[in-house]
Design a protein around this motif. Structure first.
Motif, short mmCIF file in Angstrom:
data_model
loop_
_atom_site.label_atom_id
_atom_site.label_comp_id
_atom_site.label_asym_id
_atom_site.label_seq_id
_atom_site.Cartn_x
_atom_site.Cartn_y
_atom_site.Cartn_z
N ASP A 79 -132.69 -29.96 53.51
CA ASP A 79 -132.26 -30.70 54.71
C ASP A 79 -131.40 -29.82 55.63
O ASP A 79 -131.52 -29.90 56.86
N THR A 80 -130.55 -29.00 55.03
CA THR A 80 -129.71 -28.12 55.85
C THR A 80 -130.56 -27.10 56.60
O THR A 80 -130.33 -26.83 57.79
N VAL A 110 -131.85 -34.57 62.20
CA VAL A 110 -132.92 -33.96 61.42
C VAL A 110 -132.53 -33.86 59.96
O VAL A 110 -133.34 -34.14 59.06
N MET A 111 -131.30 -33.51 59.69
CA MET A 111 -130.82 -33.39 58.31
C MET A 111 -130.83 -34.73 57.60
O MET A 111 -131.02 -34.80 56.38
N GLN A 167 -119.68 -40.45 59.75
CA GLN A 167 -118.78 -41.57 59.51
C GLN A 167 -119.07 -42.24 58.17
O GLN A 167 -118.17 -42.80 57.54
N GLN A 168 -120.31 -42.15 57.74
CA GLN A 168 -120.69 -42.64 56.43
C GLN A 168 -121.56 -41.58 55.77
O GLN A 168 -122.17 -40.76 56.43
N GLY A 169 -121.60 -41.61 54.46
CA GLY A 169 -122.42 -40.63 53.75
C GLY A 169 -121.89 -40.43 52.35
O GLY A 169 -120.75 -40.77 52.03
N GLY A 236 -122.80 -34.07 53.23
CA GLY A 236 -123.20 -34.03 51.83
C GLY A 236 -124.32 -33.03 51.60
O GLY A 236 -124.36 -32.35 50.57
N ASP A 237 -125.25 -32.93 52.54
CA ASP A 237 -126.35 -31.96 52.41
C ASP A 237 -125.83 -30.53 52.40
O ASP A 237 -126.27 -29.71 51.59
#
Length: 261
Positions: A79-80, A110-111, A167-169, A236-237
């Protein structure tokens, strides 16, 4: 110790039982210790694998390595890579983000997409190929104990030091419970103390292991810093990508010192 157990439950696929009553707040501080557990398992498994030819041994060891984490961080690598491949002008993140943080909305979008693009696939192939090549050249030994630990030290540094961009993850609770520098020094002291012990006991060549440690730590710092420069923070990614590429650098650097079957 409950947090250490929670960290092992969260970051590995080890059969540790139920996790309902575990406390996951602050588990990122235990990342280097989790790496030592993974490294210890790899060292033990690597001993019987010596009977195989080097390429087979390396492939099996890498497979076990991936299985121990369930490929948790490889998704972040893909993803990164997909996100960083987007070549657009930098935009300011939403106003809720920390002041001064710059990045690309499009890259973050995109990530967050669950589909893996071409750049993500290429990044995964390249990462695994580099790790496989290094493991083929390296002999199994106590140095392997340290590689996953320093890779996770790099992830811990990224969590503690840089802003979190969503903001979330899945990574926000890690960021909010990992203060800098308080969360960093216990794991750092653990790794440096273990390295000193291995060198003092003559298990690893003192001069070589400290030179390797400097290179592994520098690589871990550099990966997290570079990603932060590209995005203005981490997600996180990118935490997963930081860990995986830090491990790869540590392995490649180690191939200069501990070659052989």
């Amino acid at each position: 110790m409950r947090r250490f157990w929670a960290a092992l439950t969260f970051y590995t696929t080890l059969p540790l039982g139920r996790s309902e009553n575990l406390e996951f707040t602050g588990i990122a501080a235990w990342l280097p210790a989790v790496g030592l557990v993974i490294g210890g398992i790899l060292c033990l498994i690597g001993i019987p694998l010596r009977v195989f030819p080097d390429p087979v041994r390396a492939a099996l060891l890498l497979a076990v390595w991936v299985l121990l984490t369930g490929g948790l961080h490889l998704d972040g690598v893909a993803d990164t890579a997909d996100g960083l491949a987007i070549n657009i002008h930098q935009e300011t993140l939403p106003s809720e983000a920390e002041p001064g943080v710059q990045g690309s909305r499009r890259r973050l979008e995109v990530m967050q997409d669950s589909h893996t693009g071409a750049y993500g696939v290429m990044a995964l192939i390249l990462l695994l190929l580099l790790k496989f090549a290094a493991l083929t050249h390296l002999r199994v030994g106590p140095w392997l104990l340290l590689v996953p630990a320093w890779g996770r030290w790099g992830q811990l540094l990224a969590v503690a030091l840089y802003p979190y961009l969503r903001q979330q993850g899945s990574g926000r609770f890690l960021k909010e419970s990992t203060p800098f520098p308080a969360a960093l020094w216990p794991g750092t002291a653990l790794l440096l103390g273990l390295t000193a012990g291995l060198a003092w006991a003559g298990i690893l060549n003192g001069q070589l292991v400290w030179l390797w440690t400097m290179g592994a730590a520098t690589g871990a710092v550099g990966v997290g810093y570079w990603i932060n420069r590209q995005l203005g923070g981490h997600t996180g990614d990118t935490y997963g990508a930081t860990l995986e590429w830090s491990e790869a650098i540590a392995l490649l650097w180690g191939s200069l010192f501990w070659s052989g079957s």
